[in-house]
Motif scaffolding. Structure first.
Motif, short mmCIF file in Angstrom:
data_model
loop_
_atom_site.label_atom_id
_atom_site.label_comp_id
_atom_site.label_asym_id
_atom_site.label_seq_id
_atom_site.Cartn_x
_atom_site.Cartn_y
_atom_site.Cartn_z
N ASP A 315 11.41 -6.53 -43.31
CA ASP A 315 10.50 -5.42 -43.63
C ASP A 315 9.49 -5.91 -44.67
N SER A 318 6.60 -4.04 -46.45
CA SER A 318 6.84 -3.10 -47.55
C SER A 318 6.39 -3.75 -48.85
N THR A 324 9.46 0.77 -49.39
CA THR A 324 10.85 0.31 -49.50
C THR A 324 11.81 1.50 -49.52
N ALA A 327 12.38 2.61 -46.05
CA ALA A 327 13.30 1.72 -45.33
C ALA A 327 14.75 2.04 -45.71
N SER A 408 12.89 -6.06 -48.04
CA SER A 408 11.92 -4.97 -48.19
C SER A 408 11.46 -5.00 -49.64
#
Length: 437
Positions: A315, A318, A324, A327, A408
């Motif tokens: 991720d 992010s 984040t 996520a 992330s």
């Protein structure tokens, strides 16, 4: 026209500006704070240039300054030029002065690329001839060379700093949360004011009812305002048992549980997408079919490896706190999350993220990069490492069946990587390398 034109910044945007003026028979001067001579090879030898610093006498004697997004309009020297009455614009404003094609302009702290990507897919399916540019990687001035039905532009706050009369058919702000606080010394209010500029000369304004920062400050009778949000808006979500539905005017038209989409933040993105495609009178059947089959873009909650009941997720896109958090909310049911955080935090309030993590016993943090000391000071349970690879080497020895490893970072990548894509691709390579052993 004998204007003294100075272009500041010689990246993709700067080069597109140089080419634009040369086509008009004008020779601009170029300034770049980077002293890398490789950049100069991309422009004709007869163009005057200065590298390594902002050349004050060129700036203060210019008639027109074209500013690349990477240079802040709030730089003291540029504020001095503005006070002198020198016009300072960016490529977006320059583009708008010559453009005759309707524009769909999309901004927001998170989700811009996803929404641009989805809208463009649906429009292509409906046989629109479109051009895509802006912050997404293709300079807008280059779009003027082609005939299109619509332009879809991803617009950053940096690009919005220098717009004045940028005319837009549909303007969308997906969300606003802390980001780039290093650029905006007055904080989130200043950042928000810049984002809201996108509504100024738009015919349709679409905004998120969940996020009061997205609300226009003034509502004008001549404009049309369209809303989307979790619970309030023309386009909204509804929840029934374990299902999440897309509703338009209180009518359920899609069950998100039957799609390939991940997370409420993505559901909200697609409410905004449908708001745009409905304005364009694209049949809902086409829009919903594309939404139904859509998969996340690379570097956004991208599952890159599954083995022994352990999931590895990239991720890397992010680059701020809220992304984040989104996520983590999506993965909240997971047994244990090994979270990789770090990079350059852009002076954002990382404590907002740490506050969210403190009550989660199933989240273990490894931090790296410039912000790792700050993360450790805010959350002493974090484990500080020098690099992402060092973190992964430690994590792979500890993970067990049912665990998730999540990159992330909540920060930009510029301290250790070229960009978020480079960071994400390195993560993928490293994970593959560790699983070959």
């Amino acid at each position: 026209m004998n204007k003294k034109i100075v272009i500041i910044g010689l990246g993709l945007t700067g080069i597109s500006c140089v080419n634009f003026f040369l086509k008009k028979g004008l020779i601009p001067s170029i300034i770049d704070e980077n002293d890398n001579l490789k950049l100069i090879k991309k422009i004709p030898s007869y163009i005057p240039y200065h590298l390594g610093s902002l050349k004050e006498n060129w700036i203060l004697n210019a008639d027109l300054i074209i500013l690349s997004p990477g240079i802040s309009v709030f730089h003291p020297l540029l504020l001095k030029a503005k006070k002198k009455g020198i016009e300072i614009i960016g490529d977006i404003e320059l583009f708008s002065r010559y453009n005759k094609t309707p524009v769909i302009a999309i901004t927001g702290t998170n989700g811009k690329s996803t929404v641009v990507n989805m809208v463009s897919q649906i429009m292509k399916k409906n046989n629109f001839n479109i051009g895509i540019g802006g912050n997404i990687g293709y300079p807008v001035l280059d779009l003027l060379s082609y005939t299109r039905d619509f332009y879809i532009l991803e617009i950053s706050s940096f690009q919005l700093e220098t717009i004045k009369k940028f005319k837009i058919y549909i303007a969308l702000i997906i969300n606003i949360s802390q980001d780039h606080m290093d650029r905006y010394p007055l904080g989130i209010k200043q950042y928000r004011d810049i984002k809201l500029r996108i509504y100024k000369n738009a015919s349709f304004c679409i905004y998120n009812t969940d996020n009061k920062l997205c609300y226009p400050k003034i509502f004008y009778k001549k404009k049309k305002y369209i809303t989307f949000g979790t619970f309030i808006g023309k386009y909204k979500l509804s929840f029934c048992k374990k299902n999440t539905y897309l509703e338009v005017d209180n009518k359920k038209i899609l069950n998100f549980n039957n799609t390939k989409l991940n997370g409420i933040h993505n559901y909200l993105n697609f409410l905004a997408v449908l708001a745009i495609t409905d304005i364009l009178k694209i049949p809902k059947k086409i829009s919903l079919q594309e939404i139904n089959n859509y998969k996340n873009m690379d570097h956004i909650l991208q599952i890159i490896h599954k083995e022994n009941g352990i999931t590895w997720i990239n991720d890397s896109k992010s680059t701020n706190i809220n992304s984040t958090i989104a996520a983590l909310k999506y993965l909240y049911k997971k047994k244990k999350i090994w979270l990789l955080l770090g990079g350059y935090d852009k002076n954002c309030e990382l404590n907002l993220l740490i506050k969210y993590l403190k009550n989660k016993n199933n989240i273990h943090i490894y931090c790296f990069g410039i912000s790792s000391k700050k993360i450790l000071s805010l959350y002493n349970k974090s484990i500080k490492v020098q690099t992402m690879f060092e973190a992964l080497k430690k994590i792979i020895k500890l993970v067990k069946y049912g665990d998730t490893v999540l990159l992330s970072p909540a920060c930009s990548s510029i301290d250790q990587f070229k960009n978020f894509k480079h960071r994400g691709n390195e993560f993928i390579k490293l994970v593959k390398k560790l699983h070959k052993k």
